[in-house]
Design a protein around this motif. Structure first.
Motif, PDB file in Angstrom:
ATOM      1  N   UNK A  44       5.326   6.051  19.690  1.00  0.00           N
ATOM      2  CA  UNK A  44       5.958   6.959  20.646  1.00  0.00           C
ATOM      3  C   UNK A  44       7.469   6.768  20.613  1.00  0.00           C
ATOM      4  N   UNK A  45       8.178   7.488  21.489  1.00  0.00           N
ATOM      5  CA  UNK A  45       9.646   7.457  21.499  1.00  0.00           C
ATOM      6  C   UNK A  45      10.208   6.061  21.759  1.00  0.00           C
ATOM      7  N   UNK A  46       9.433   5.183  22.384  1.00  0.00           N
ATOM      8  CA  UNK A  46       9.882   3.804  22.632  1.00  0.00           C
ATOM      9  C   UNK A  46       9.454   2.853  21.526  1.00  0.00           C
ATOM     10  N   UNK A  47       8.730   3.378  20.526  1.00  0.00           N
ATOM     11  CA  UNK A  47       8.303   2.545  19.410  1.00  0.00           C
ATOM     12  C   UNK A  47       6.964   1.854  19.610  1.00  0.00           C
ATOM     13  N   UNK A  48       6.298   2.152  20.727  1.00  0.00           N
ATOM     14  CA  UNK A  48       4.997   1.547  21.001  1.00  0.00           C
ATOM     15  C   UNK A  48       3.952   2.103  20.048  1.00  0.00           C
ATOM     16  N   UNK A  49       3.199   1.201  19.427  1.00  0.00           N
ATOM     17  CA  UNK A  49       2.145   1.618  18.503  1.00  0.00           C
ATOM     18  C   UNK A  49       0.921   2.083  19.266  1.00  0.00           C
ATOM     19  N   UNK A  50       0.295   3.146  18.753  1.00  0.00           N
ATOM     20  CA  UNK A  50      -0.968   3.648  19.298  1.00  0.00           C
ATOM     21  C   UNK A  50      -1.921   3.863  18.135  1.00  0.00           C
ATOM     22  N   UNK A  51      -3.159   3.406  18.321  1.00  0.00           N
ATOM     23  CA  UNK A  51      -4.169   3.452  17.268  1.00  0.00           C
ATOM     24  C   UNK A  51      -5.347   4.326  17.698  1.00  0.00           C
ATOM     25  N   UNK A  52      -6.125   4.733  16.722  1.00  0.00           N
ATOM     26  CA  UNK A  52      -7.333   5.525  16.978  1.00  0.00           C
ATOM     27  C   UNK A  52      -8.567   4.672  16.697  1.00  0.00           C
ATOM     28  N   UNK A  53      -9.728   5.207  17.085  1.00  0.00           N
ATOM     29  CA  UNK A  53     -10.980   4.533  16.745  1.00  0.00           C
ATOM     30  C   UNK A  53     -11.164   4.501  15.223  1.00  0.00           C
ATOM     31  N   UNK A  54     -10.686   5.524  14.548  1.00  0.00           N
ATOM     32  CA  UNK A  54     -10.742   5.540  13.083  1.00  0.00           C
ATOM     33  C   UNK A  54      -9.906   4.396  12.518  1.00  0.00           C
ATOM     34  N   UNK A  55      -8.727   4.155  13.101  1.00  0.00           N
ATOM     35  CA  UNK A  55      -7.892   3.022  12.678  1.00  0.00           C
ATOM     36  C   UNK A  55      -8.632   1.705  12.879  1.00  0.00           C
ATOM     37  N   UNK A  56      -9.337   1.578  13.989  1.00  0.00           N
ATOM     38  CA  UNK A  56     -10.094   0.352  14.267  1.00  0.00           C
ATOM     39  C   UNK A  56     -11.181   0.153  13.207  1.00  0.00           C
ATOM     40  N   UNK A  57     -11.886   1.223  12.853  1.00  0.00           N
ATOM     41  CA  UNK A  57     -12.910   1.129  11.807  1.00  0.00           C
ATOM     42  C   UNK A  57     -12.278   0.711  10.480  1.00  0.00           C
ATOM     43  N   UNK A  58     -11.116   1.280  10.187  1.00  0.00           N
ATOM     44  CA  UNK A  58     -10.403   0.916   8.953  1.00  0.00           C
ATOM     45  C   UNK A  58     -10.005  -0.554   8.979  1.00  0.00           C
ATOM     46  N   UNK A  59      -9.492  -1.016  10.108  1.00  0.00           N
ATOM     47  CA  UNK A  59      -9.108  -2.424  10.229  1.00  0.00           C
ATOM     48  C   UNK A  59     -10.300  -3.353  10.048  1.00  0.00           C
ATOM     49  N   UNK A  60     -11.439  -2.982  10.590  1.00  0.00           N
ATOM     50  CA  UNK A  60     -12.644  -3.814  10.433  1.00  0.00           C
ATOM     51  C   UNK A  60     -13.057  -3.862   8.960  1.00  0.00           C
ATOM     52  N   UNK A  61     -12.962  -2.735   8.282  1.00  0.00           N
ATOM     53  CA  UNK A  61     -13.279  -2.681   6.858  1.00  0.00           C
ATOM     54  C   UNK A  61     -12.310  -3.557   6.056  1.00  0.00           C
ATOM     55  N   UNK A  62     -11.033  -3.477   6.396  1.00  0.00           N
ATOM     56  CA  UNK A  62     -10.018  -4.309   5.740  1.00  0.00           C
ATOM     57  C   UNK A  62     -10.324  -5.788   5.967  1.00  0.00           C
ATOM     58  N   UNK A  63     -10.634  -6.143   7.206  1.00  0.00           N
ATOM     59  CA  UNK A  63     -10.922  -7.549   7.539  1.00  0.00           C
ATOM     60  C   UNK A  63     -12.126  -8.054   6.745  1.00  0.00           C
ATOM     61  N   UNK A  64     -13.166  -7.238   6.633  1.00  0.00           N
ATOM     62  CA  UNK A  64     -14.351  -7.631   5.856  1.00  0.00           C
ATOM     63  C   UNK A  64     -13.985  -7.860   4.386  1.00  0.00           C
ATOM     64  N   UNK A  65     -13.197  -6.971   3.834  1.00  0.00           N
ATOM     65  CA  UNK A  65     -12.794  -7.102   2.431  1.00  0.00           C
ATOM     66  C   UNK A  65     -11.906  -8.319   2.224  1.00  0.00           C
ATOM     67  N   UNK A  66     -11.001  -8.557   3.167  1.00  0.00           N
ATOM     68  CA  UNK A  66     -10.133  -9.740   3.054  1.00  0.00           C
ATOM     69  C   UNK A  66     -10.964 -11.020   3.109  1.00  0.00           C
ATOM     70  N   UNK A  67     -12.000 -11.041   3.956  1.00  0.00           N
ATOM     71  CA  UNK A  67     -12.883 -12.209   4.019  1.00  0.00           C
ATOM     72  C   UNK A  67     -13.586 -12.434   2.686  1.00  0.00           C
ATOM     73  N   UNK A  68     -13.856 -11.343   1.964  1.00  0.00           N
ATOM     74  CA  UNK A  68     -14.495 -11.434   0.650  1.00  0.00           C
ATOM     75  C   UNK A  68     -13.496 -11.757  -0.459  1.00  0.00           C
ATOM     76  N   UNK A  69     -12.206 -11.915  -0.083  1.00  0.00           N
ATOM     77  CA  UNK A  69     -11.195 -12.306  -1.054  1.00  0.00           C
ATOM     78  C   UNK A  69     -10.474 -11.159  -1.731  1.00  0.00           C
ATOM     79  N   UNK A  70     -10.676  -9.942  -1.264  1.00  0.00           N
ATOM     80  CA  UNK A  70     -10.006  -8.787  -1.868  1.00  0.00           C
ATOM     81  C   UNK A  70      -8.561  -8.743  -1.381  1.00  0.00           C
ATOM     82  N   UNK A  71      -7.637  -8.551  -2.311  1.00  0.00           N
ATOM     83  CA  UNK A  71      -6.214  -8.498  -1.983  1.00  0.00           C
ATOM     84  C   UNK A  71      -5.861  -7.152  -1.353  1.00  0.00           C
ATOM     85  N   UNK A  72      -4.801  -7.144  -0.545  1.00  0.00           N
ATOM     86  CA  UNK A  72      -4.402  -5.905   0.134  1.00  0.00           C
ATOM     87  C   UNK A  72      -3.998  -4.824  -0.866  1.00  0.00           C
ATOM     88  N   UNK A  73      -3.417  -5.203  -1.996  1.00  0.00           N
ATOM     89  CA  UNK A  73      -3.041  -4.192  -2.995  1.00  0.00           C
ATOM     90  C   UNK A  73      -4.267  -3.476  -3.547  1.00  0.00           C
TER      91      UNK A  73
END
Length: 111
Positions: A44-73
């Motif tokens: 927003x105009x103050x720089x506060x981050x806002x996320x969606x439920x889709x973002x949360x699902x993406x983050x969970x997927x990222x976390x699972x992959x990182x636990x499996x050793x997959x690099x962010x790239x």
């Protein structure tokens, strides 16, 4: 994406603190994934981050992959490939529909 076309899952209304609580990720991890272009919160105009439920699902997927050793790239590369595939499928559907309309109404044949 047109704001009116968004589903409730795509609306960016959730604070980073709530995302952290829901995902178990630290604020630092969430910000890091943003820096790596794996997620794109609304700011927003103050720089506060806002996320969606889709973002949360993406983050969970990222976390699972990182636990499996997959690099962010590698995760980013996979995400971009999936997005390209979705765009190609949308384009194909659009062309098929246009072809059906043209055939139905005999358009594009010099009529």
């Amino acid at each position: 994406m047109n704001p009116q076309d968004r589903t409730y899952k795509d609306k960016k209304v959730i604070s980073i603190g709530t995302v952290s609580e829901l995902t178990g990720l630290t604020l630092r991890q969430i910000r890091y994934y943003e820096e790596r272009k794996l997620i794109s919160p609304y700011r927003n105009e103050r720089g506060t981050r806002k996320y969606s439920f889709t973002d949360i699902e993406t983050l969970m997927d990222i976390a699972d992959k990182r636990e499996d050793g997959v690099q962010t790239t590698e995760i980013l590369r996979e995400m971009r490939l999936k997005e390209k595939k979705r765009e190609s499928e949308k384009d194909l559907k659009k062309r098929m529909l246009q072809g059906q309309l043209n055939a139905q109404f005999k358009l594009g044949r010099g009529n």
